[in-house]
Design an enzyme around this catalytic site. Structure first.
Site, short mmCIF file in Angstrom:
data_model
loop_
_atom_site.label_atom_id
_atom_site.label_comp_id
_atom_site.label_asym_id
_atom_site.label_seq_id
_atom_site.Cartn_x
_atom_site.Cartn_y
_atom_site.Cartn_z
N ASP A 137 82.21 33.76 16.57
CA ASP A 137 82.10 32.65 17.53
C ASP A 137 82.79 32.95 18.85
O ASP A 137 83.10 32.02 19.61
CB ASP A 137 82.67 31.35 16.93
CG ASP A 137 81.81 30.82 15.80
OD1 ASP A 137 80.58 30.93 15.89
OD2 ASP A 137 82.39 30.29 14.83
N GLU A 138 83.04 34.20 19.17
CA GLU A 138 83.73 34.54 20.41
C GLU A 138 82.93 35.49 21.29
O GLU A 138 83.47 36.11 22.19
CB GLU A 138 85.11 35.14 20.10
CG GLU A 138 86.06 34.17 19.41
CD GLU A 138 87.44 34.75 19.19
OE1 GLU A 138 87.74 35.80 19.78
OE2 GLU A 138 88.22 34.15 18.42
#
Length: 285
Positions: free
Chosen positions: A228-229
């Site tokens: 999620d980055e």
């Protein structure tokens, strides 16, 4: 006769004369610029240029590249040439929540999103009926610890067999391995809520409701081994308030997720996203 169009994406260290060299070379071959966007990153001194052009009928992709080769050599450019009329193929991956997938399919149907869905992949059977209704190949790939590597190998084969240019995680609730994420970096887009790093785990909108959050949103980003980055492509937020229920939060979140993912996919397929280290340059118009 002018009837062939291309998108050119150029990245290099910034120096005087880049735009002049490119546009002069294109003009020498009677190419007409129909859209142009540029950005100079002052921190890294890198220059990004996206140009859409129309060219004479017999002026193909290889000739575009040949015409620009002196400029590429002179400025040490990274050049990508994409034919606008070519309809890219995508694979949509989904679990049980199908709102983002349905929005993508609708936007393709009405022509706002120009893509062909080569396959729908899911770790549940729920989306099979929709795939059958739309005439899209459905691949049921349940995932557990024992078969994860084998299923990702099958997914890799599917990407190759279909010539898919993008894998869209439309609320696909399985974590891809580092190996798969690295191999297809820049070719996988995910959608997530924008609460992270807060409210991880199950029912994030309910958690936000309990904490009295006043803004909720969604983020479309490229997938990397850093969960999620990955580089962000598109985001949107919407204000919520105390009079709304947890279910209202969920419904609002679903709407935002669907819209943001569709825009992120559109920007990618139209060559409007350029990677700038861990960030992105996104030419939305």
């Amino acid at each position: 006769m002018i009837d062939t169009s291309y998108i050119l994406r150029i990245a290099c260290e910034d120096r005087p004369g880049i735009v002049a060299a490119v546009t002069s070379a294109l003009a020498s071959r009677n190419a007409n610029i129909i859209e142009s966007n540029q950005f100079w990153d002052r921190q890294t001194n890198h220059f990004f240029l996206r140009i859409a052009i129309s060219t004479p009928q017999n002026f193909d992709k290889s000739q575009v590249e040949l015409t620009l080769s002196p400029s590429v050599d002179r400025f040490d450019m990274k050049l990508k040439v994409q034919e606008i009329s070519r309809r890219p193929k995508i694979i949509i991956m989904v679990s049980k929540f199908d709102h983002a997938m349905l929005h993508l399919l609708y936007q393709i149907k009405v022509g706002w999103l120009d893509a062909e869905v080569a396959a729908i992949v899911s770790n549940h059977e729920d989306a099979r009926k929709i795939a059958d209704q739309e005439g899209i190949a459905f691949h049921y790939m349940p995932v557990n610890k024992e078969n994860k590597a084998a299923q990702e190998a099958a997914l890799t084969d599917l990407v190759k067999e279909t010539n898919a240019e993008l894998v869209v995680l439309a609320r696909y609730m399985q974590v891809l391995t580092n190996e798969f994420s690295t191999r297809f970096f820049g070719m996988i887009i995910n959608i997530r809520h924008s609460f992270l790093p807060s409210f991880k785990g199950a029912k994030p909108y309910h958690q936000a409701y309990e904490r009295g959050v006043k803004l909720i949103g969604a983020t479309a980003h490229y997938v990397t081994p850093d969960l999620d980055e990955g580089p962000i492509i598109e985001q949107e937020t919407e204000r919520v308030n105390h009079s709304m229920s947890a279910e209202d939060f969920v419904a609002t979140g679903r709407d935002i997720e669907a819209r943001v993912l569709a825009r992120g996919v559109k920007y990618h397929l139209e060559g409007r996203v350029m990677l700038n280290n861990h960030r992105t340059v996104v030419f939305t118009s």
